[in-house]
Each structure stands twice: as C-alpha cells, then as structure tokens.
Write an enzyme that holds these catalytic residues in place. Structure first.
Site, PDB file in Angstrom:
ATOM      1  N   TYR A  53      17.601  28.755   8.530  1.00  0.00           N
ATOM      2  CA  TYR A  53      16.404  29.704   9.065  1.00  0.00           C
ATOM      3  C   TYR A  53      16.388  29.625  10.568  1.00  0.00           C
ATOM      4  O   TYR A  53      16.711  28.531  11.402  1.00  0.00           O
ATOM      5  CB  TYR A  53      15.129  28.987   8.557  1.00  0.00           C
ATOM      6  CG  TYR A  53      14.684  29.185   7.198  1.00  0.00           C
ATOM      7  CD1 TYR A  53      14.337  30.502   6.741  1.00  0.00           C
ATOM      8  CD2 TYR A  53      14.449  28.322   6.266  1.00  0.00           C
ATOM      9  CE1 TYR A  53      14.268  30.837   5.482  1.00  0.00           C
ATOM     10  CE2 TYR A  53      14.404  28.598   4.901  1.00  0.00           C
ATOM     11  CZ  TYR A  53      14.162  29.810   4.563  1.00  0.00           C
ATOM     12  OH  TYR A  53      13.849  30.019   3.170  1.00  0.00           O
TER      13      TYR A  53
ATOM     14  N   LYS B 212       0.912  -1.153  -0.173  1.00  0.00           N
ATOM     15  CA  LYS B 212       0.070  -0.146   0.054  1.00  0.00           C
ATOM     16  C   LYS B 212       0.787   1.169  -0.084  1.00  0.00           C
ATOM     17  O   LYS B 212       2.092   1.093   0.254  1.00  0.00           O
ATOM     18  CB  LYS B 212      -0.916   0.021   1.205  1.00  0.00           C
ATOM     19  CG  LYS B 212      -0.103  -0.119   2.650  1.00  0.00           C
ATOM     20  CD  LYS B 212      -0.855  -0.477   3.544  1.00  0.00           C
ATOM     21  CE  LYS B 212      -0.190  -0.319   4.861  1.00  0.00           C
ATOM     22  NZ  LYS B 212      -0.769  -1.065   5.842  1.00  0.00           N
TER      23      LYS B 212
HETATM   24  C1  LIG Z   1      -0.084  -1.987   6.596  1.00  0.00           C
HETATM   25  C2  LIG Z   1      -0.483  -3.465   7.165  1.00  0.00           C
HETATM   26  C3  LIG Z   1       0.438  -4.413   7.269  1.00  0.00           C
HETATM   27  C4  LIG Z   1       1.979  -4.346   7.069  1.00  0.00           C
HETATM   28  O1  LIG Z   1       2.556  -3.502   8.300  1.00  0.00           O
HETATM   29  P1  LIG Z   1       3.844  -3.554   8.540  1.00  0.00           P
HETATM   30  O2  LIG Z   1       4.039  -3.092   9.844  1.00  0.00           O
HETATM   31  O3  LIG Z   1       4.563  -2.510   7.512  1.00  0.00           O
HETATM   32  O4  LIG Z   1       4.651  -4.992   8.233  1.00  0.00           O
HETATM   33  C5  LIG Z   1      -0.105  -5.695   7.671  1.00  0.00           C
HETATM   34  N1  LIG Z   1      -1.329  -6.037   7.973  1.00  0.00           N
HETATM   35  C6  LIG Z   1      -2.396  -4.713   7.577  1.00  0.00           C
HETATM   36  C7  LIG Z   1      -3.797  -5.007   7.935  1.00  0.00           C
HETATM   37  C8  LIG Z   1      -1.770  -3.616   7.246  1.00  0.00           C
HETATM   38  O5  LIG Z   1      -2.686  -2.677   6.999  1.00  0.00           O
END
Ligand SMILES: *Cc1c(COP(=O)(O)O)cnc(C)c1O
Length: 356
Positions: free
Chosen positions: A253, A34
């Site tokens: 800055y 994702k």
């Molecule tokens: C994002 C997500 C993961 C992956 O998690 P990580 O900590 O990046 O390994 C797994 N399961 C679900 C439901 C998620 O939303």
C-alpha cells in the site's frame, strides 16, 4: 499446521520464573497474568507457572476465568473491586483485593459478607494512578485492621519508571515507600519486572513480575539473553508468494518501500489483523527459513512483504518468525514506536496458540 501460529513454550515460562527467583531469592512471586497473560493464554500460563506463590490479574473476570480453569492458588485483583456485586463474587471465589481508595475501604466496612479478604493496601508514591496518599495511609491502615471483612494486610506500591537506569524518581519512590512502611511487620511489594531486576532494594517480601516471565527484557539496552530469559511466545507464519521486483518499483500500500536494487520479495501470511502491528516499519527484523530478513513497506491486514533478497533460495512455504526465538519482541517494538507489552497483548483471536 495452520498459520499464523503463536507457539507458547511452557518450559520457557518455568525457566523465566526460575530466573525471577534467582534475582529475588528471598521474595515470594506474584506472577502477573493480566490481559490473557500478556496474550499468551491466561489459564494454560497459570498452570505452567503453578509454582508461583500467587497470581495477579487486573479484572475480576480474569480471576473468574482462572478459577473456572481449575486454578486454586491465591489470586490478587490488582485494581480491587468496584461494586458490592463484585465484592460478593470476590468473596465466593476467594480473591485477594488491592485496596487503593477510600471508596474501597468504605465498601469493605459496609460489606455484608461473612468472608475475610486478604488485602493489599496500595500507597501512591508518585505514579498518581491508583493508591491512597501518604496523608491517608495511616488512617486507612487502621481502618482496615479494624474491619471485620479484612483478614491479612499487605502493603504495596507501583513504580512508574523502574526501567530508566538511575532514575531519580524510582529511587525516591522506593525510599519513600520503605520509610513509610518500616517497622509495621507487614509484607510489602514494590517491584515489577524492571524493578526487581534493576533495583535490589525493591526486592521486598513479594515481587510482581509480568513481562519478564514471558521472556522479554523490560530494560532498554539489556537483552533477554543477558538477563537469562527465554522468549515464551514465538509468532510464526509462512511465505505464500515470492516475486521479483526491479529497482525503483514500489511494494505494498502506498508504495512506501521502493526497491533500492533488483530485489526478491516474499509475502508473509500475517498482518495487523493478526496483531502484527500496522505501525511496524520497513527494516523490522524477521527470520525467513532461519535467515535474517526485514519488513518491506506497509503491513497490511493479512499480509506483510519481506525483503528476502539475501535469503538463500527463498520460496513459498518458508517459515517466517516475526518475534520470539531469534527475534526479540522488544527489538520489533522499536520499529513500531511501541513496547513489547503491546505487541504480545495484541495477538488476535484468529492466531492459533500452540503449546509446546
Ligand atoms: C502489570 C503490573 C505488574 C507487572 O509489570 P511488568 O512490568 O510486566 O513486570 C506489576 N504490578 C502491577 C500493579 C501491575 O499492574
């Protein structure tokens, strides 16, 4: 070559998938890609990880991008769908659906689709974000089993603090989930990256790693190296100016960094407009021409000042590594009051992604 550049290493991605399989040899792997594969580029990452058993995405648009990019493996929508329109699209694209609410069960029951969805029924065990309650669980499972729009059913939950060593809440979540789903003879999925590394009992039929695939440690105090992971993204730029400042002079800055002694400052062409977060503080580690150096003062939109006093012969054109090989992103994150997830997800459009 233009800069800044995020170099993405396909070999490292595959190496990290192999590391996942060593931790959880009996599990299938749903590679979580994702948020544009945590900033690495969703379609090329899917192709690099084409030996994963499936892919997890958050939104239907991400799944569509994968299908448009020629990805034919199973794709799971980790939040399911939210309208009958999306349900129709999901059928056409052959997505698997997480079902986490009664509203989604009703949607499937009323679906006018001739498709049978493989679904992942999500049980809330304490995250209190998505998932049906333990009280609803049995009824929902029976309704899904009876539903004409449902094919195979798998069961899942999500851990809220798997990276916390000895976390009582995590032990409870895993225990509750395994107890509630025992004897159902359905595939189960519990673990994200931290879960599958730190909680052997969470290595069920499916694991769902995200962060570790990108070669970043999900566990505070444990290096990616120690876990056998290699960073997939190395964020680099160059020095575009080098200047002397005398003791007491401010840099950047608000002059929040003042030279503790006569110093040499390199100006790196990268800033928060590229995704190098503005809240990265002085002292954050970088490599200049391969030598350790530190951020000096406020990150600005297009530039960041680096204290290169101790870098031999620092000069315009020297390479600067902000994170990746030699500079773990999780270490940088501690200087920015955030987590490595947010850093890599935040890489801006104007940063070139180059694959190796
Ligand atoms: C994002 C997500 C993961 C992956 O998690 P990580 O900590 O990046 O390994 C797994 N399961 C679900 C439901 C998620 O939303």
């Amino acid at each position: 070559m233009s800069f800044p550049t995020a170099t993405i290493d396909a070999g490292a991605l595959r190496h990290n998938l192999a590391a996942v399989r060593r931790f959880a040899p009996a599990s299938k792997v749903l590679a979580v890609i994702k948020a544009n594969a945590y900033g690495h580029g969703i379609v090329p990452v899917a192709h690099a990880l084409d030996s994963a058993d499936g892919f997890g995405v958050a939104r239907i648009g991400e799944g569509m991008a994968l299908r448009a990019g020629g990805v034919t493996r199973p794709i799971v929508l980790l939040e399911g769908v939210f309208s009958t329109d999306e349900l129709q699209q999901a059928a056409t694209a052959n997505f698997e659906l997480v079902v986490h609410s009664l509203a989604q069960v009703e949607q499937l029951e009323q679906a006018g689709v001739s498709h049978r969805f493989d679904v992942w029924l999500k049980l809330n065990t304490g995250m209190n974000r998505l998932g049906v309650t333990p009280a609803e669980f049995d009824e929902v499972r029976r309704r899904l089993q009876a539903c004409a729009a449902v094919g195979r059913i798998r069961l899942m939950t999500h851990l809220f603090g798997a990276e916390e060593a000895g976390g009582v809440g995590t032990r409870q979540q895993i225990g509750d989930f395994l107890a509630m789903t025992a004897g159902m003879n359905l595939d189960r999925s519990v673990a994200n990256s931290a879960g599958l590394i730190a909680w052997p009992e969470a290595r069920t039929e499916w694991v769902r790693p995200g962060l570790m695939l990108y070669g970043i440690s999900p566990i505070p105090g444990q290096d990616a190296d120690q876990l056998g992971l290699r960073p997939a993204m190395t964020l680099t730029t160059q020095l575009i100016a080098v200047r002397r400042v005398t003791r007491g002079e401010g840099v950047g800055y608000n002059a929040i960094w003042r030279a503790p002694k006569d110093s040499l400052i390199g100006i790196a062409a990268i800033g928060y407009g590229d995704g190098y977060a503005r809240n990265v503080r002085s002292g954050a580690p970088v490599l200049v021409d391969g030598h350790p150096a530190t951020v000096a003062g406020r990150v600005s939109m297009d530039m960041t000042a680096i204290d290169v006093t101790d870098v031999p012969n620092a000069k315009i054109g020297d390479s600067v590594v902000l994170w990746g090989e030699g500079v773990p992103a999780d270490r940088v994150a501690t200087y920015a009051d955030t987590i490595a997830y947010e850093l890599v997800c935040g890489i801006a459009q104007r940063v070139a992604r180059v694959w190796k």
